[in-house]
Motif scaffolding. Structure first.
Motif, PDB file in Angstrom:
ATOM      1  N   ASN A 182     -57.730  51.713 -44.087  1.00 16.68           N
ATOM      2  CA  ASN A 182     -57.258  50.349 -43.836  1.00 16.68           C
ATOM      3  C   ASN A 182     -55.984  50.328 -42.997  1.00 16.68           C
ATOM      4  O   ASN A 182     -55.780  49.405 -42.202  1.00 16.68           O
ATOM      5  CB  ASN A 182     -57.046  49.598 -45.160  1.00 16.68           C
ATOM      6  N   ILE A 183     -55.122  51.326 -43.185  1.00 14.29           N
ATOM      7  CA  ILE A 183     -53.931  51.447 -42.346  1.00 14.29           C
ATOM      8  C   ILE A 183     -54.352  51.697 -40.898  1.00 14.29           C
ATOM      9  O   ILE A 183     -53.798  51.127 -39.949  1.00 14.29           O
ATOM     10  CB  ILE A 183     -53.025  52.591 -42.841  1.00 14.29           C
ATOM     11  N   LYS A 184     -55.356  52.544 -40.702  1.00 16.63           N
ATOM     12  CA  LYS A 184     -55.875  52.795 -39.355  1.00 16.63           C
ATOM     13  C   LYS A 184     -56.380  51.500 -38.727  1.00 16.63           C
ATOM     14  O   LYS A 184     -56.165  51.237 -37.538  1.00 16.63           O
ATOM     15  CB  LYS A 184     -57.014  53.810 -39.410  1.00 16.63           C
ATOM     16  N   ARG A 185     -57.066  50.696 -39.522  1.00 17.30           N
ATOM     17  CA  ARG A 185     -57.624  49.444 -39.001  1.00 17.30           C
ATOM     18  C   ARG A 185     -56.528  48.465 -38.598  1.00 17.30           C
ATOM     19  O   ARG A 185     -56.682  47.704 -37.653  1.00 17.30           O
ATOM     20  CB  ARG A 185     -58.554  48.817 -40.043  1.00 17.30           C
ATOM     21  N   LEU A 186     -55.424  48.481 -39.322  1.00 16.71           N
ATOM     22  CA  LEU A 186     -54.284  47.648 -38.940  1.00 16.71           C
ATOM     23  C   LEU A 186     -53.740  48.087 -37.589  1.00 16.71           C
ATOM     24  O   LEU A 186     -53.436  47.257 -36.722  1.00 16.71           O
ATOM     25  CB  LEU A 186     -53.198  47.722 -40.016  1.00 16.71           C
ATOM     26  N   GLY A 187     -53.619  49.404 -37.379  1.00 19.82           N
ATOM     27  CA  GLY A 187     -53.165  49.907 -36.083  1.00 19.82           C
ATOM     28  C   GLY A 187     -54.113  49.510 -34.965  1.00 19.82           C
ATOM     29  O   GLY A 187     -53.682  49.118 -33.867  1.00 19.82           O
ATOM     30  N   TYR A 188     -55.400  49.587 -35.230  1.00 25.26           N
ATOM     31  CA  TYR A 188     -56.408  49.200 -34.242  1.00 25.26           C
ATOM     32  C   TYR A 188     -56.298  47.715 -33.908  1.00 25.26           C
ATOM     33  O   TYR A 188     -56.381  47.318 -32.744  1.00 25.26           O
ATOM     34  CB  TYR A 188     -57.791  49.526 -34.794  1.00 25.26           C
ATOM     35  N   ARG A 189     -56.075  46.888 -34.930  1.00 27.67           N
ATOM     36  CA  ARG A 189     -55.940  45.446 -34.690  1.00 27.67           C
ATOM     37  C   ARG A 189     -54.750  45.162 -33.780  1.00 27.67           C
ATOM     38  O   ARG A 189     -54.831  44.307 -32.890  1.00 27.67           O
ATOM     39  CB  ARG A 189     -55.748  44.695 -36.009  1.00 27.67           C
ATOM     40  N   ILE A 190     -53.639  45.848 -33.987  1.00 26.69           N
ATOM     41  CA  ILE A 190     -52.452  45.643 -33.157  1.00 26.69           C
ATOM     42  C   ILE A 190     -52.782  45.918 -31.694  1.00 26.69           C
ATOM     43  O   ILE A 190     -52.440  45.138 -30.795  1.00 26.69           O
ATOM     44  CB  ILE A 190     -51.291  46.541 -33.640  1.00 26.69           C
ATOM     45  N   VAL A 191     -53.470  47.032 -31.444  1.00 21.83           N
ATOM     46  CA  VAL A 191     -53.807  47.403 -30.065  1.00 21.83           C
ATOM     47  C   VAL A 191     -54.755  46.378 -29.445  1.00 21.83           C
ATOM     48  O   VAL A 191     -54.552  45.948 -28.301  1.00 21.83           O
ATOM     49  CB  VAL A 191     -54.424  48.811 -30.022  1.00 21.83           C
ATOM     50  N   VAL A 192     -55.784  45.970 -30.185  1.00 24.81           N
ATOM     51  CA  VAL A 192     -56.752  44.989 -29.663  1.00 24.81           C
ATOM     52  C   VAL A 192     -56.059  43.670 -29.351  1.00 24.81           C
ATOM     53  O   VAL A 192     -56.281  43.063 -28.296  1.00 24.81           O
ATOM     54  CB  VAL A 192     -57.900  44.769 -30.674  1.00 24.81           C
ATOM     55  N   THR A 193     -55.185  43.219 -30.255  1.00 23.44           N
ATOM     56  CA  THR A 193     -54.481  41.947 -30.048  1.00 23.44           C
ATOM     57  C   THR A 193     -53.561  42.025 -28.830  1.00 23.44           C
ATOM     58  O   THR A 193     -53.511  41.108 -28.002  1.00 23.44           O
ATOM     59  CB  THR A 193     -53.658  41.592 -31.297  1.00 23.44           C
ATOM     60  N   TYR A 194     -52.842  43.131 -28.705  1.00 31.85           N
ATOM     61  CA  TYR A 194     -51.959  43.323 -27.539  1.00 31.85           C
ATOM     62  C   TYR A 194     -52.775  43.281 -26.240  1.00 31.85           C
ATOM     63  O   TYR A 194     -52.403  42.587 -25.296  1.00 31.85           O
ATOM     64  CB  TYR A 194     -51.222  44.654 -27.656  1.00 31.85           C
ATOM     65  N   CYS A 195     -53.874  44.025 -26.189  1.00 35.64           N
ATOM     66  CA  CYS A 195     -54.667  44.115 -24.953  1.00 35.64           C
ATOM     67  C   CYS A 195     -55.255  42.763 -24.567  1.00 35.64           C
ATOM     68  O   CYS A 195     -55.251  42.389 -23.386  1.00 35.64           O
ATOM     69  CB  CYS A 195     -55.779  45.146 -25.126  1.00 35.64           C
ATOM     70  N   ASN A 196     -55.754  42.022 -25.548  1.00 29.82           N
ATOM     71  CA  ASN A 196     -56.341  40.712 -25.249  1.00 29.82           C
ATOM     72  C   ASN A 196     -55.284  39.707 -24.803  1.00 29.82           C
ATOM     73  O   ASN A 196     -55.538  38.878 -23.915  1.00 29.82           O
ATOM     74  CB  ASN A 196     -57.086  40.176 -26.476  1.00 29.82           C
ATOM     75  N   PHE A 197     -54.096  39.773 -25.416  1.00 23.65           N
ATOM     76  CA  PHE A 197     -53.052  38.796 -25.096  1.00 23.65           C
ATOM     77  C   PHE A 197     -52.435  39.061 -23.725  1.00 23.65           C
ATOM     78  O   PHE A 197     -52.183  38.137 -22.950  1.00 23.65           O
ATOM     79  CB  PHE A 197     -51.979  38.831 -26.194  1.00 23.65           C
ATOM     80  N   TYR A 198     -52.215  40.332 -23.401  1.00 19.53           N
ATOM     81  CA  TYR A 198     -51.555  40.671 -22.147  1.00 19.53           C
ATOM     82  C   TYR A 198     -52.534  41.116 -21.052  1.00 19.53           C
ATOM     83  O   TYR A 198     -52.107  41.458 -19.948  1.00 19.53           O
ATOM     84  CB  TYR A 198     -50.517  41.772 -22.393  1.00 19.53           C
TER      85      TYR A 198
END
Length: 457
Positions: free
Chosen positions: A51-67
Motif C-alpha cells: 500500500n505504501i508503494k501504491r501511494l508512491g505510484y499515485r503521487i507520480v501519476v498525479t504529478y504527470c497528469n497535472f504537469y
C-alpha cells in the motif's frame, strides 16, 4: 527509520501531508516542493508495504497528469512491468526527437508482451500462462477489473469443447454481457449457449451455460443427476456475503461436487484477501490461486457536502479528508455531475424511479445532440418500445438509464450505445451495472449510499 520501513503513521506525522494535499488539490507547487514530493514518491515505491508503494505510484501519476510531463511515469512503468502504460506514453507523449537507444530498446522489448493489438503487463502475461496450466485444477483468480478474465473464460471454452461448462454471473445484466461476449468471440463452434433452465433438456450435451445462481439451482433441482465439468464463478467474492443468494451459490457448489467429484471450480474476483476462504464447507478440493498485485489504476474519491457547501477529497491511503479550495454554492446534484463529469460517467442511485427522474432532470440541463447515430437510436426505441418512452428524451441529450425494470433487450442496446458513441456521456443506473459489467467509464458518482438487490434472477 530506513526507507523500507516507512509506515503510514510515520507519514501522517511529517510535513509530507501538506505537500501531498497541495498536489492532490491541483495547487501549483514550487520547483523545490516538486523535487521533494517526487523524491518521497521514489522512496515510497521502494517500500516493503504494497500500500505504501501504491501511494508512491499515485503521487507520480498525479504529478504527470497535472504537469503533462510523463518521463517519471514512463520510467516506473518500464521497471514495474506496466507495459501498457509505457507503450501508451511512448506512442503519445514522447516526440520522435526525444527518442534514443533506450526508448527504442524498451519498445522492442515490450513487443513480447503484445498479443494482437493488446499490450499486456508482466503479471498479466504470467496470469494467462498459469491459467492454462491450471485447467485441470480448481482455481481462485484474483485480478483487477479489465485485466482479461473474460478472455480467459473464452479460451477455456474454446480449448475444452467436449466439456460441460457453466459460467455463473451475479445479475441479468452481467449474464447478457457474458453471453454476448462469448457469442461474439466465436469460440462456441457447434455448441449452443443456454441462459435458463427451460432451455435445457435431458440428453443435451453440446452446450455452454451462462446462469445466475437462481437459474443454476433451478436447473439442478429439475435435473436430479445432471452436473458440469467446469463451474466458473464471476464476482466470486460475493460468495462470502451472508445472504440467501450467497448460500444458494454455495449449495450449488456442494451439489455439483457431490454429483461429479471431478467437477472443476474457477473463482474469478477483482479482490479478496485470502482466496482460500472461497472454499465451500462440506466439499473437498484443492484450490490453486493466482493473485495479481500490480496497480495500474489509482482511484480518487471526492465528496460534495451540500449542507456545508464543502468540496472534500478523501485519501484512502492516509485515511484523511481535506477540504479543497472550491465552493459548490448549494448546487443541485445534476449541476455537480455536469461540472465534474469526465469523458464517460456512471451515476448511481438505488431505486429505478430515482434513476429515471434524475436522468430526466440531468438531460434537461444539457444541450440537444446533433447526431445521425443518436437520431437513429431514438427512432429504434420509438419503433420497438414506444414513441413516448421516457428514455428517448434523455438519449437526445446524451443521457441513458439502466435498471431492472428496463427490458433486457433495451438494456443490452443502450449499453452498446454507451460503449460506442462518444456523445453519450452519462448512464444513470441502479446496482444492475455495478457488478462486473465492463463499461468505459472514467467517473463514478454515488448519489445514494444504499444498495439493494435489483436484478438477480
Amino acid at each position: 527509520m530506513s526507507n523500507s520501513k516507512i509506515t503510514f503513521k510515520f507519514l501522517n506525522n511529517q510535513q509530507f501531508t501538506e505537500l501531498y494535499c497541495k498536489l492532490m488539490g491541483k495547487q501549483d507547487l514550487s520547483e523545490e516542493e516538486l523535487t521533494k514530493i517526487l523524491s518521497i514518491a521514489i522512496i515510497l515505491l521502494n517500500n516493503e508495504d504494497e500500500n505504501i508503494k501504491r501511494l508512491g505510484y499515485r503521487i507520480v501519476v498525479t504529478y504527470c497528469n497535472f504537469y503533462n510531463q510523463y518521463e517519471p511515469l514512463y520510467e516506473i512503468a518500464i521497471n514495474k512491468g506496466l507495459y501498457p502504460i509505457s507503450k501508451f506514453i511512448d506512442s503519445h507523449y514522447i516526440k520522435d526527437y526525444q527518442k534514443d537507444f533506450f526508448t527504442e530498446w524498451n519498445d522492442c522489448y515490450t513487443k513480447q508482451y503484445q498479443e494482437n493489438d493488446i499490450v499486456q503487463t508482466s503479471q498479466q502475461k504470467c496470469m494467462n500462462r498459469n491459467f492454462k496450466k491450471y485447467y485441470s485444477n480448481s482455481l481462485a483468480l484474483v485480478a483487477p477489473t479489465s485485466y482479461g478474465k473474460s478472455e480467459l473464460i473464452n479460451k477455456l471454452i474454446d480449448e475444452n469443447k467436449g466439456k460441460k461448462i457453466c459460467i455463473v454471473t451475479t445479475t441479468k445484466a452481467l449474464l447478457a454481457q457474458t453471453r454476448k461476449r462469448i457469442k461474439d468471440s466465436k469460440v462456441l463452434g457447434t455448441r449452443k449457449i443456454i441462459t435458463n433452465s427451460e432451455m435445457f433438456h435431458n440428453g443435451m450435451e453440446n452446450f455452454v451455460a451462462v446462469l445466475t445462481q437462481e437459474r443454476l439451482n433451478r436447473l439442478l433441482k429439475v435435473n436430479k443427476s445432471f452436473s458440469f465439468d467446469y463451474l466458473l464463478i464471476d464476482e466470486a467474492h460475493e460468495l462470502l456475503d451472508d445472504n440467501p443468494r450467497s448460500r444458494m451459490l454455495a449449495r450449488a457448489i456442494i451439489i455439483l461436487k457431490h454429483r461429479n467429484n471431478n467437477c472443476i471450480f474457477k473463482f474469478l474476483t477483482p479482490f479478496i484477501l485470502d482466496p482460500q476462504n472461497l472454499k465451500t464447507k462440506y466439499t473437498s478440493y484443492n484450490l490453486k490461486q493466482i493473485t495479481i498485485t500490480e496497480y495500474l489504476k489509482t482511484e480518487k474519491y471526492y465528496i460534495h457536502e451540500l449542507k456545508t457547501e464543502k468540496y472534500l477529497f478523501y485519501d484512502q491511503f492516509l485515511n484523511q479528508t481535506w477540504t479543497l479550495n472550491e465552493n459548490i454554492n448549494n448546487s443541485k446534484d445534476e449541476d455537480i455531475v455536469i461540472n465534474y463529469s469526465g469523458r464517460k460517467n456512471i451515476i448511481y442511485l438505488n431505486k429505478p424511479k430515482d434513476v429515471e427522474d434524475f436522468a430526466y432532470k440531468l438531460s434537461k440541463k444539457l444541450p440537444a445532440i446533433n447526431s445521425e447515430q443518436i437520431s437513429e437510436a431514438c427512432k429504434n426505441l420509438e419503433k420497438y418500445v414506444h414513441s413516448d418512452y421516457r428514455m428517448i428524451e434523455c438519449l437526445k441529450r446524451g443521457v441513458i438509464y439502466h435498471h431492472g425494470s428496463v427490458p433486457d433487450s433495451v438494456r443490452a442496446y443502450v449499453e452498446n450505445l454507451y460503449k460506442n458513441l462518444a456523445d453519450i456521456k452519462y448512464i444513470v443506473t441502479t446496482s444492475t451495472l455495478l457488478s462486473g459489467v465492463n463499461l468505459p467509464a472514467t467517473h463514478l458518482f454515488l448519489l445514494d449510499i444504499k444498495k439493494e438487490d435489483q436484478d438477480s434472477h
